[in-house]
Write an enzyme that holds these catalytic residues in place. Structure first.
Site, PDB file in Angstrom:
ATOM      1  N   ARG A  60       5.047 -12.647   9.753  1.00  0.00           N
ATOM      2  CA  ARG A  60       5.771 -11.433   9.402  1.00  0.00           C
ATOM      3  C   ARG A  60       7.085 -11.367  10.177  1.00  0.00           C
ATOM      4  NH1 ARG A  60       3.454  -6.247   9.415  1.00  0.00           N
ATOM      5  NH2 ARG A  60       1.646  -7.106   8.420  1.00  0.00           N
ATOM      6  N   LYS A  68       4.160   0.921   9.664  1.00  0.00           N
ATOM      7  CA  LYS A  68       4.297   2.158   8.877  1.00  0.00           C
ATOM      8  C   LYS A  68       3.662   3.341   9.595  1.00  0.00           C
ATOM      9  CE  LYS A  68       2.958   0.157   4.993  1.00  0.00           C
ATOM     10  NZ  LYS A  68       2.456   0.001   3.620  1.00  0.00           N
ATOM     11  N   GLU A 125       0.870  -1.167   0.000  1.00  0.00           N
ATOM     12  CA  GLU A 125       0.000   0.000   0.000  1.00  0.00           C
ATOM     13  C   GLU A 125       0.913   1.225   0.000  1.00  0.00           C
ATOM     14  OE1 GLU A 125      -2.756   0.334   3.281  1.00  0.00           O
ATOM     15  OE2 GLU A 125      -3.444   2.291   2.545  1.00  0.00           O
TER      16      GLU A 125
HETATM   17  P1  ATP Z   1       2.268  -2.012   8.028  1.00  0.00           P
HETATM   18  O1  ATP Z   1       1.446  -2.742   9.046  1.00  0.00           O
HETATM   19  O2  ATP Z   1       3.673  -1.722   8.447  1.00  0.00           O
HETATM   20  O3  ATP Z   1       1.592  -0.838   7.427  1.00  0.00           O
HETATM   21  P2  ATP Z   1       1.363  -3.568   5.834  1.00  0.00           P
HETATM   22  O4  ATP Z   1       1.330  -5.049   5.878  1.00  0.00           O
HETATM   23  O5  ATP Z   1       0.082  -2.860   5.958  1.00  0.00           O
HETATM   24  O6  ATP Z   1       2.466  -3.088   6.862  1.00  0.00           O
HETATM   25  P3  ATP Z   1       1.681  -3.348   3.051  1.00  0.00           P
HETATM   26  O7  ATP Z   1       2.144  -2.197   2.255  1.00  0.00           O
HETATM   27  O8  ATP Z   1       0.261  -3.752   2.957  1.00  0.00           O
HETATM   28  O9  ATP Z   1       2.073  -3.048   4.535  1.00  0.00           O
HETATM   29  O10 ATP Z   1       2.616  -4.610   2.800  1.00  0.00           O
HETATM   30  C1  ATP Z   1       2.900  -5.104   1.532  1.00  0.00           C
HETATM   31  C2  ATP Z   1       3.289  -6.545   1.662  1.00  0.00           C
HETATM   32  O11 ATP Z   1       4.387  -6.681   2.548  1.00  0.00           O
HETATM   33  C3  ATP Z   1       2.139  -7.351   2.242  1.00  0.00           C
HETATM   34  O12 ATP Z   1       2.014  -8.534   1.488  1.00  0.00           O
HETATM   35  C4  ATP Z   1       2.568  -7.643   3.641  1.00  0.00           C
HETATM   36  O13 ATP Z   1       2.067  -8.861   4.080  1.00  0.00           O
HETATM   37  C5  ATP Z   1       4.089  -7.639   3.540  1.00  0.00           C
HETATM   38  N1  ATP Z   1       4.693  -7.235   4.805  1.00  0.00           N
HETATM   39  C6  ATP Z   1       4.477  -6.092   5.484  1.00  0.00           C
HETATM   40  N2  ATP Z   1       5.142  -6.084   6.643  1.00  0.00           N
HETATM   41  C7  ATP Z   1       5.802  -7.264   6.719  1.00  0.00           C
HETATM   42  C8  ATP Z   1       6.679  -7.876   7.672  1.00  0.00           C
HETATM   43  N3  ATP Z   1       6.993  -7.263   8.804  1.00  0.00           N
HETATM   44  N4  ATP Z   1       7.167  -9.102   7.392  1.00  0.00           N
HETATM   45  C9  ATP Z   1       6.859  -9.720   6.254  1.00  0.00           C
HETATM   46  N5  ATP Z   1       6.048  -9.209   5.318  1.00  0.00           N
HETATM   47  C10 ATP Z   1       5.524  -8.004   5.531  1.00  0.00           C
HETATM   48 MG    MG Z   2      -1.446  -3.652   4.379  1.00  0.00          MG
END
Ligand code: ATP
Ligand code: MG
Length: 563
Positions: A261, A271, A35
């Protein structure tokens, strides 16, 4: 292929067996779906390495898809930064760059199709009422009074939601599944919300936006993704993912697979929290070298190779775990040990005068650029009567086993001579040693000594007349190590020692032309990288990581305790 790159994990095993039975027509299509509401961090790197890595390994493709369905928090700056970071990590999506927002029209048509099947309805309860109707883990939810609206009325209302006739929050589109389902995600989840917000790509075309639960499976299906890999928190959403694709009979039905994760000690990965730190100016930006963002790690001196090796090493599991920051540090040390040129730098200078060395004489001494890689050659380092050493390398009253410079004891100056301390000069008022007096042994040029002569310590140094001034920034963990585990929830307390600036360091003259991004090992100290703000007028080095390998120690004590 090396052992480590083919190391097994359960997702690889799924892909392999799918290929073996010809599922998905033998195709492997993965996607990385960020995102664009912030910069990528090391957790995303795990997902990128996994998704792009599987595609590479099995002759498939990995799509980069921006999951841009929440316009209020997203913008083009993030879209560009994310692409730059994926490339920097060493991966390429070729022509497979997609945006969920490009599917808004298709998604709308899928929503209509659901309504026509009587599998979705417009609900006019408020958000609060919907929450109250949802029930709990132990109690079933309640049907909304609007659940029985006719298909025609739903189609009409949904079209008018799209046309902008209603203010935000007055209606939503919900799936019609089962308000008594044991899985709360199946209790008529929301699929669309009214939001009079302009989108960074679609502008003001849309006034209704799909939820993640609706947009994600359909975007995967539209793109023909075969393996939709996401993190564990979506495990309970998988039945909804499958329900939507089954009800809508999409041309492809990707398989959602969840993995744990990555969490790292002493830092934050959310984020939202990272954005807070940036906005409150607790750090100098998304690329602050203390942050676990890819931009921060890059500025700090991390290499893409070290991050990829780390991600491969930690593997993929089904259970959440916290990985030691020391493990990540171990991988950058390993990489830079092989690649970084050595140099001598004195961070806290102490003046040393070699009394019997001729005034005005300068010798160029040969220094090895990298003992791990003879191909990196040698360089000349100037030596003269006055040199600087690090304050830590001198003690007037040494503790036991202090093999550095102390009155009466010989030490070797690296690549130069063996010297012996003959006395000190102190500040009259403070009593602090401000100058060390020494003699040198002219027969020991290059640092060699006759057999039997015990010279245990070897010090790094710079010549006073030739050294170049530099600022060095030392980093420690971002968060107070005491408030680790629930750092994402707790109020963030930045470690007050997370940044120490040493303004008047002295580096050997060969570093005068060092430019941003160059990496070095400062002998006996650690790995350093020239900062983005560095210039020839004002050199700035970031300490990537100290030499001391705490990880090797941890590992050693672990193997010792398990064997
Ligand atoms: P945040 O909670 O930090 O905003 P998010 O999962 O909402 O993280 P996205 O931009 O949706 O962030 O993530 C893109 C991809 O990266 C998704 O498939 C997510 O599962 C993966 N991802 C995000 N954070 C992690 C992590 N700590 N470890 C492994 N994969 C991750
Ligand atoms: Mg997300």
């Amino acid at each position: 292929m090396s052992d480590s790159s083919s190391a097994s994990n359960f997702i690889r095993a799924i892909v392999q067996s799918d290929l073996a039975i010809g599922k998905h027509g033998g195709r492997v299509v993965t996607r990385f779906p960020p995102e664009p509401n912030g910069y990528l961090h090391i957790g995303h790197a795990k997902s990128i390495c996994l998704n792009f890595g599987l595609a590479q390994e099995f002759g498939g493709v990995c799509h980069l898809r921006f999951d841009d369905t929440n316009p209020s928090k997203e913008n083009i700056e993030y879209v560009e930064a994310i692409q730059e970071d994926v490339h920097w990590l060493g991966f390429d999506w070729h022509d497979k760059l997609f945006y969920a927002s490009d599917y808004f029209e298709a998604l709308y048509r899928y929503a209509i199709a659901l309504i026509k099947k009587n599998k979705a309805y417009v609900d006019s309860l408020s958000a609060e009422e919907i929450r109250r109707h949802r029930g709990t883990l132990t109690e079933a939810g309640l049907d909304s009074p609007y659940r029985t609206r006719s298909i025609e009325e739903n189609i009409d209302l949904f079209a008018r939601m799209r046309a902008g006739e209603f203010p935000d929050g007055t209606h939503v589109l919900r799936a019609k599944i089962d308000m008594a389902s044991a899985n709360i995600n199946l209790r008529d989840p929301t699929l669309y919300r009214i939001r009079h917000v302009s989108h960074h790509r679609s502008g003001n075309t849309w006034l209704i936006y799909p939820t993640y639960d609706f947009a994600h499976p359909l975007s995967d299906a539209i793109e023909g993704v075969t393996h939709s890999i996401c993190t564990l928190e979506f495990e309970d959403h998988r039945p909804l993912y499958d329900w939507l694709l089954d009800e809508l009979q999409t041309p492809h039905h990707p398989q959602q697979i969840e993995f744990a994760r990555l969490n790292l000690t002493h830092t934050v990965m959310s984020k939202r929290k990272l954005l807070e730190l940036v906005e409150q100016k607790q750090v100098c930006g998304w690329d602050d070298p203390r942050l676990p963002t890819l931009k921060g790690l890059r500025r700090r001196g991390y290499t893409p190779e070290s991050i990829r090796a780390f991600c491969e090493h930690i593997g993929v599991a089904k259970r959440d775990a916290i990985v030691e920051m020391a493990l990540l540090e171990h991988f950058i040390r390993e990489d830079l040990n092989r690649r970084a040129a050595r140099a001598m730098a004195v961070l806290r200078p102490l003046k040393v005068v070699i009394e019997n060395y001729p005034d005005g004489k300068v010798e160029d001494l040969e220094a090895v650029n990298n003992p791990e890689d003879p191909g990196m050659g040698t360089r000349q380092v100037p030596f003269s009567r006055v040199v600087y050493i690090d304050q830590d390398d001198f003690r007037e009253d040494p503790p036991k086993k202090f093999y550095r410079l102390t009155p009466g004891q010989e030490v070797r100056l690296r690549y130069a001579y063996i010297i012996k301390c003959t006395g000190v000069i102190k500040d009259d008022r403070t009593g602090e040693v401000i100058e060390v007096r020494c003699t040198y042994d002219p027969t020991t040029r290059g640092g060699s000594s006759q057999e039997g002569r015990k010279v245990k310590g070897t010090l790094h140094w710079v010549s006073a007349a030739h050294a170049v001034e530099a600022e060095v920034r030392l980093y420690e963990s971002l968060l107070d190590p005491s408030q680790d585990r629930d750092a994402s929830e707790a109020l963030l307390a930045i470690n007050p020692h997370s940044l120490e600036r040493l303004a008047r360091c002295l580096v050997e003259p060969s570093l005068a032309a060092a430019s941003p991004g160059n990496r070095y090992q400062f002998e006996r100290q650690g790995y350093f990288c020239v900062d983005a703000d560095s210039s020839t007028d004002h050199l700035i080095f970031n300490r990537t990581v100290a030499l001391r390998d705490t990880w090797a120690k941890i590992e050693k004590s672990q193997t010792a305790s398990t064997s």
